[in-house]
Design a protein around this motif. Structure first.
Motif, PDB file in Angstrom:
ATOM      1  N   THR A 103      55.675  31.263  38.581  1.00 37.41           N
ATOM      2  CA  THR A 103      54.685  31.542  39.630  1.00 37.41           C
ATOM      3  C   THR A 103      53.482  32.208  38.968  1.00 37.41           C
ATOM      4  N   ASP A 129      52.640  38.747  46.247  1.00 41.03           N
ATOM      5  CA  ASP A 129      52.637  37.703  47.280  1.00 41.03           C
ATOM      6  C   ASP A 129      51.438  37.824  48.217  1.00 41.03           C
ATOM      7  N   GLY A 188      54.064  36.149  41.790  1.00 37.68           N
ATOM      8  CA  GLY A 188      54.657  36.364  43.102  1.00 37.68           C
ATOM      9  C   GLY A 188      56.070  35.832  43.179  1.00 37.68           C
ATOM     10  N   THR A 189      56.536  35.626  44.411  1.00 43.40           N
ATOM     11  CA  THR A 189      57.930  35.241  44.632  1.00 43.40           C
ATOM     12  C   THR A 189      58.150  33.743  44.620  1.00 43.40           C
ATOM     13  N   ASN A 190      57.263  32.979  45.260  1.00 42.58           N
ATOM     14  CA  ASN A 190      57.517  31.569  45.516  1.00 42.58           C
ATOM     15  C   ASN A 190      56.494  30.636  44.875  1.00 42.58           C
ATOM     16  N   HIS A 242      65.582  33.434  49.219  1.00 41.77           N
ATOM     17  CA  HIS A 242      64.183  33.539  49.637  1.00 41.77           C
ATOM     18  C   HIS A 242      63.201  33.310  48.491  1.00 41.77           C
ATOM     19  N   ALA A 243      63.648  33.429  47.255  1.00 39.96           N
ATOM     20  CA  ALA A 243      62.773  33.231  46.110  1.00 39.96           C
ATOM     21  C   ALA A 243      62.968  31.831  45.561  1.00 39.96           C
ATOM     22  N   HIS A 265      61.234  28.685  43.173  1.00 38.68           N
ATOM     23  CA  HIS A 265      60.252  28.408  42.125  1.00 38.68           C
ATOM     24  C   HIS A 265      60.045  26.906  41.973  1.00 38.68           C
ATOM     25  N   ASP A 320      68.159  35.171  41.579  1.00 34.78           N
ATOM     26  CA  ASP A 320      67.938  36.604  41.791  1.00 34.78           C
ATOM     27  C   ASP A 320      68.785  37.090  42.962  1.00 34.78           C
TER      28      ASP A 320
END
Length: 370
Positions: A203, A229, A206-208, A186-187, A189, A181
């Motif tokens: 996920t 998140d 969320g992001t992570n 920062h993202a 998975h 992305d």
């Protein structure tokens, strides 16, 4: 009476199977220590801390502590152990750089890097395959698989970084990696590596996320961010889907270990007191480990990192201001209070039925003139 007894026996059997497991707490020693992994023999890998808080990699077994040393620096931590007592982790060298190590036959060996300066090993399987993270020539950390004397880069999910956290008997690897992305760095998975490719596990909106451990069936556990998140929740990935394991009443949870029976351990915060507790997830229910030990011991289980197929758990707990590596050993199941009530009621009914049966027999004898 003949119809009542089977019904009561079924009731008592059902009640006994609902009893929560109980655990004995084994203090693994050290003035201040942590437990991170456990093998099939109950040997625990972790770290013992100096008075100033510097960790030293250690092997714990029934009160005996084997200190593994370093690679010439000040600190080390052991985070993985296999059935043969081989340990892996990270240790500083004489230049203060963090290096991945393998400890076997009484010696610690540097595993190298992916071309950069530092590395950290996480887990080792019974075939001697090791996974972790290492810096490449661009000083970006990538997941690695160490096998046959060499370290191989497992790549990413399109972004710049990745980490490997566990490996099973089949060579499947669990970890997390940056995605492609716009916010790729920062993202990250959770992934499962198999067949020379990383599979994105996603996920909870969320992001992570991160896959922290997996069993021999390829079922993975870890944490995943929920929508917006707002929090991270422990998950179990099985049969192509990520399942939310919930919490102990609080907002977040993190799954750190899984055995081949899909029993999961980790940490969750608790509603109300703001604290956290180690948990055991078994049979579809998340259980607070502090409610599965004798409170008279004085221990509070802060987290649980690993569980073996004998249901022994590597955990860290505190008592009287001192925190230590612990092993939780499964004790004989003790029925819960509700079960005791059911047992008492059942036994009472059996006694009443027996008395009525004897009375009916006696009245029958009288009527027959016996």
């Amino acid at each position: 009476m003949s119809r009542l007894i089977p019904l009561l026996l079924l009731t008592l059997a059902a009640a006994s199977t609902q009893a929560a497991p109980r655990y004995n707490v084994v203090d693994l020693g050290g003035s201040d220590s942590s437990a991170y992994a456990i093998n099939s023999l109950g040997l625990v890998a972790g770290a013992e801390y100096s008075p100033s808080g510097v960790p030293q990699a250690a092997l714990f077994h029934d009160g005996i502590i084997t200190r593994l040393g370093t690679l010439g620096g000040a600190s080390s931590t052991a985070t993985g152990i296999n059935a043969y007592g081989q340990l892996v982790g990270g240790a500083t060298d004489a230049d203060g750089l963090r290096r991945a190590f393998l400890y076997a036959n009484g010696a610690m060996r540097d595993l190298g890097t992916l071309g950069g300066a530092e590395a950290e090993a996480r887990r080792i399987n019974n075939a001697g395959q090791i996974v972790g993270s290492a810096a490449n020539a661009d000083n970006l950390w990538h997941a690695f698989l160490y096998s046959g004397g060499g370290m191989r880069d497992l790549g990413t999910l399109g972004g710049e970084i990745s980490n490997a956290f566990d490996i099973n008997v089949h060579g499947q690897v669990a970890g997390n990696a940056a995605i492609s992305d716009a916010i790729a760095f920062h993202a990250v998975h959770a992934f499962l590596y198999e067949g020379a490719a990383l599979r994105d596990l996603g996920t909870f909106g969320g992001t992570n996320s991160a896959a922290w451990s997996l069993n021999d069936a390829g079922h993975a556990v870890g944490y995943a961010a929920v929508a917006d998140d707002a929090a991270d929740h422990a998950f179990l990935y099985a049969n192509g889907a990520m399942h939310d394991l919930g919490t102990l009443g609080g907002t977040y949870s993190f799954a750190a270990g899984i055995n081949n029976a899909d029993q999961v351990v980790g940490v969750s915060n608790i509603e109300g007191d703001g604290g956290s507790s180690g948990f055991l997830y078994s049979g579809g229910v998340m259980l607070d480990l502090n409610k599965l030990i004798d409170p008279a011991t004085g221990w509070r289980i802060n987290d649980a990192h690993d569980i073996n197929d004998h249901q022994q758990i590597a955990a860290t707990g505190c008592r009287a201001g001192v925190c230590r590596a612990l092993r939780l050993d499964l004790a004989a199941a003790v029925p819960e209070p509700a079960t005791w009530l059911t047992l008492s009621a059942g036994l009472g009914l059996l006694g009443l039925a027996a008395r009525n049966s004897r009375r009916a027999a006696s009245e029958g004898d009288i009527a027959a003139g016996v």
